[in-house]
Design an enzyme around this catalytic site. Structure first.
Site, PDB file in Angstrom:
ATOM      1  N   PHE A   1       0.819  -1.203   0.000  1.00  0.00           N
ATOM      2  CA  PHE A   1       0.000   0.000   0.000  1.00  0.00           C
ATOM      3  C   PHE A   1       0.857   1.259   0.000  1.00  0.00           C
ATOM      4  O   PHE A   1       2.081   1.202   0.111  1.00  0.00           O
ATOM      5  CB  PHE A   1      -0.958  -0.005   1.194  1.00  0.00           C
ATOM      6  CG  PHE A   1      -0.276  -0.014   2.545  1.00  0.00           C
ATOM      7  CD1 PHE A   1       0.167  -1.193   3.116  1.00  0.00           C
ATOM      8  CD2 PHE A   1      -0.087   1.168   3.246  1.00  0.00           C
ATOM      9  CE1 PHE A   1       0.784  -1.199   4.372  1.00  0.00           C
ATOM     10  CE2 PHE A   1       0.516   1.180   4.499  1.00  0.00           C
ATOM     11  CZ  PHE A   1       0.956  -0.005   5.059  1.00  0.00           C
TER      12      PHE A   1
ATOM     13  N   TYR B   1       3.806  -4.845   8.374  1.00  0.00           N
ATOM     14  CA  TYR B   1       3.456  -3.894   9.433  1.00  0.00           C
ATOM     15  C   TYR B   1       3.162  -4.565  10.779  1.00  0.00           C
ATOM     16  O   TYR B   1       2.914  -3.882  11.778  1.00  0.00           O
ATOM     17  CB  TYR B   1       2.348  -2.945   8.978  1.00  0.00           C
ATOM     18  CG  TYR B   1       2.983  -1.813   8.195  1.00  0.00           C
ATOM     19  CD1 TYR B   1       3.348  -0.636   8.813  1.00  0.00           C
ATOM     20  CD2 TYR B   1       3.328  -1.981   6.858  1.00  0.00           C
ATOM     21  CE1 TYR B   1       4.000   0.361   8.132  1.00  0.00           C
ATOM     22  CE2 TYR B   1       3.994  -0.990   6.156  1.00  0.00           C
ATOM     23  CZ  TYR B   1       4.323   0.181   6.800  1.00  0.00           C
ATOM     24  OH  TYR B   1       4.993   1.161   6.114  1.00  0.00           O
TER      25      TYR B   1
ATOM     26  N   VAL C   1       8.991  -2.668   0.578  1.00  0.00           N
ATOM     27  CA  VAL C   1       7.753  -3.073  -0.101  1.00  0.00           C
ATOM     28  C   VAL C   1       6.528  -2.359   0.452  1.00  0.00           C
ATOM     29  O   VAL C   1       5.534  -2.198  -0.235  1.00  0.00           O
ATOM     30  CB  VAL C   1       7.559  -4.606   0.000  1.00  0.00           C
ATOM     31  CG1 VAL C   1       6.191  -5.002  -0.511  1.00  0.00           C
ATOM     32  CG2 VAL C   1       8.632  -5.324  -0.795  1.00  0.00           C
ATOM     33  N   LYS C   2       6.585  -1.939   1.685  1.00  0.00           N
ATOM     34  CA  LYS C   2       5.395  -1.369   2.344  1.00  0.00           C
ATOM     35  C   LYS C   2       4.243  -2.377   2.287  1.00  0.00           C
ATOM     36  O   LYS C   2       3.123  -2.077   1.867  1.00  0.00           O
ATOM     37  CB  LYS C   2       4.995  -0.021   1.723  1.00  0.00           C
ATOM     38  CG  LYS C   2       4.311   0.901   2.722  1.00  0.00           C
ATOM     39  CD  LYS C   2       4.226   2.319   2.223  1.00  0.00           C
ATOM     40  CE  LYS C   2       3.247   3.145   3.059  1.00  0.00           C
ATOM     41  NZ  LYS C   2       3.504   3.133   4.500  1.00  0.00           N
ATOM     42  N   SER C   3       4.556  -3.599   2.687  1.00  0.00           N
ATOM     43  CA  SER C   3       3.575  -4.691   2.612  1.00  0.00           C
ATOM     44  C   SER C   3       2.700  -4.689   3.853  1.00  0.00           C
ATOM     45  O   SER C   3       3.141  -4.311   4.948  1.00  0.00           O
ATOM     46  CB  SER C   3       4.297  -6.035   2.506  1.00  0.00           C
ATOM     47  OG  SER C   3       5.106  -6.262   3.644  1.00  0.00           O
TER      48      SER C   3
END
Ligand code: PMP
Length: 309
Positions: A38, A165, A159-161
């Site tokens: 995201f 998080y 990746v900002k997966s």
């Protein structure tokens, strides 16, 4: 906690729908395995222009598109179409205030088995109104986390997966439960990575120092903005290098930055006071330039701001 109100309109399965109708199955691959990625993008309300300006929209969508390669993701919408969705959601929701846009690409198939290859992906997006995500005035009390930052060979931070998080959630919660505002992640080798949802800058002898892109960080768009503004507007030297934990304690000034965090001064680390417990002069200058730029008030950088209306 930041104040959040759900935006009424979302983009889901190729259509604009009320956000309460944008729902996924409990069998969704991304829900089961964390296989989503995201972005977080801010739009700032400019009262003089009575307009919302979206900051560095193409840069965010470009990062998301590149990260899709790591996750073997393809979606029907191209980058230009995704940018348009982000802007259109603000228009359709009729927001004339600060907004936060959350585009998500996720493995949308209801299939069993943790794999990235051969599982179909979809794009969706929602928006909320958002003020400060964390305090930007008085300074944050932060703690070095007992949780290590994800390593690039486990779950790449860049990746900002969605699944990644978990790491941030554990660290932020640990810090808050211990009475701090935020956490600082170290890497497995003990060097400093970043905060739970923000990059970190030290000020030392009038220079900015920040962790390099290969230090298991999300290479923040705000971080890149700060580096450029520090050099071009404030004439500061910026050094990207590994940072040792104890350097945090002896730094002249410290601040976090990120789309949510904006530029947030840090006033203590592990109860060691920084700059007498108040935001330092370089941090305050940086913050002031940043807020002017994101609100579209600096002509040289106006092209970073996309008007919505
Ligand atoms: N690191 C992490 C882990 C984050 O979640 C964020 C917020 N997106 C950042 C850094 C800052 O990135 P950006 O400036 O692109 O928002």
């Amino acid at each position: 906690m930041p104040s959040m109100t759900s935006g009424p309109i979302a983009y889901f399965n190729g259509a604009y729908v009320p956000v309460e109708d944008a729902k996924v199955s409990i069998m969704t691959h991304a829900f089961n395995y964390g296989t989503g990625l995201f972005e977080g993008i801010r739009g700032y309300y400019n009262a003089d222009e009575d307009n919302v300006l979206v900051f560095k929209l193409p840069e965010h969508i470009d990062r998301m598109a590149r990260n899709c390669r790591i996750m073997c993701m393809e979606v029907p919408e191209d980058q230009a179409a995704i940018e348009e969705v982000c802007v259109e959601l603000i228009r359709r929701s009729n927001f004339k205030e600060g907004v936060y846009i959350r585009p998500i690409v996720y493995k949308s198939e209801c299939s069993l088995g943790p794999t990235v290859k051969g599982v179909a992906s979809s794009f969706c997006c929602y928006i909320i109104t958002l003020g400060d995500y964390c305090d930007t005035q008085s300074g944050l009390d932060v703690a070095v986390s007992s949780w290590r930052r994800l390593s690039d060979n486990a779950i790449p931070s860049r990746v900002k997966s969605t699944g990644g998080y978990i790491n941030s959630s554990l660290a932020a919660s640990e810090a808050k439960q211990a009475g701090f505002h935020e956490a600082v992640f170290l890497r497995e080798d003990g060097t400093v990575a970043e905060g739970s949802a923000m990059n970190i800058f030290l000020v030392q002898d009038g220079k900015l120092i920040t962790s390099p892109p290969n230090a298991d960080i999300l290479v923040g768009i705000t971080r890149n903005t700060i580096i450029q503004l520090a050099k071009e507007v404030l004439g500061l030297e910026v050094i990207e290098r590994n940072i040792g934990r104890s350097e945090l304690y002896v730094s002249d000034e410290l601040f976090f930055c990120g789309t949510g965090a904006q530029v947030a001064p840090v006033r203590s680390v592990d109860r060691r006071v920084i700059n007498g417990g108040t935001p330092g002069p370089v941090t305050l200058k940086m913050q002031s330039v940043y807020f002017d730029v994101v609100q579209g008030k600096v002509p040289e950088y106006r092209h970073w701001c996309r008007p919505v209306y």
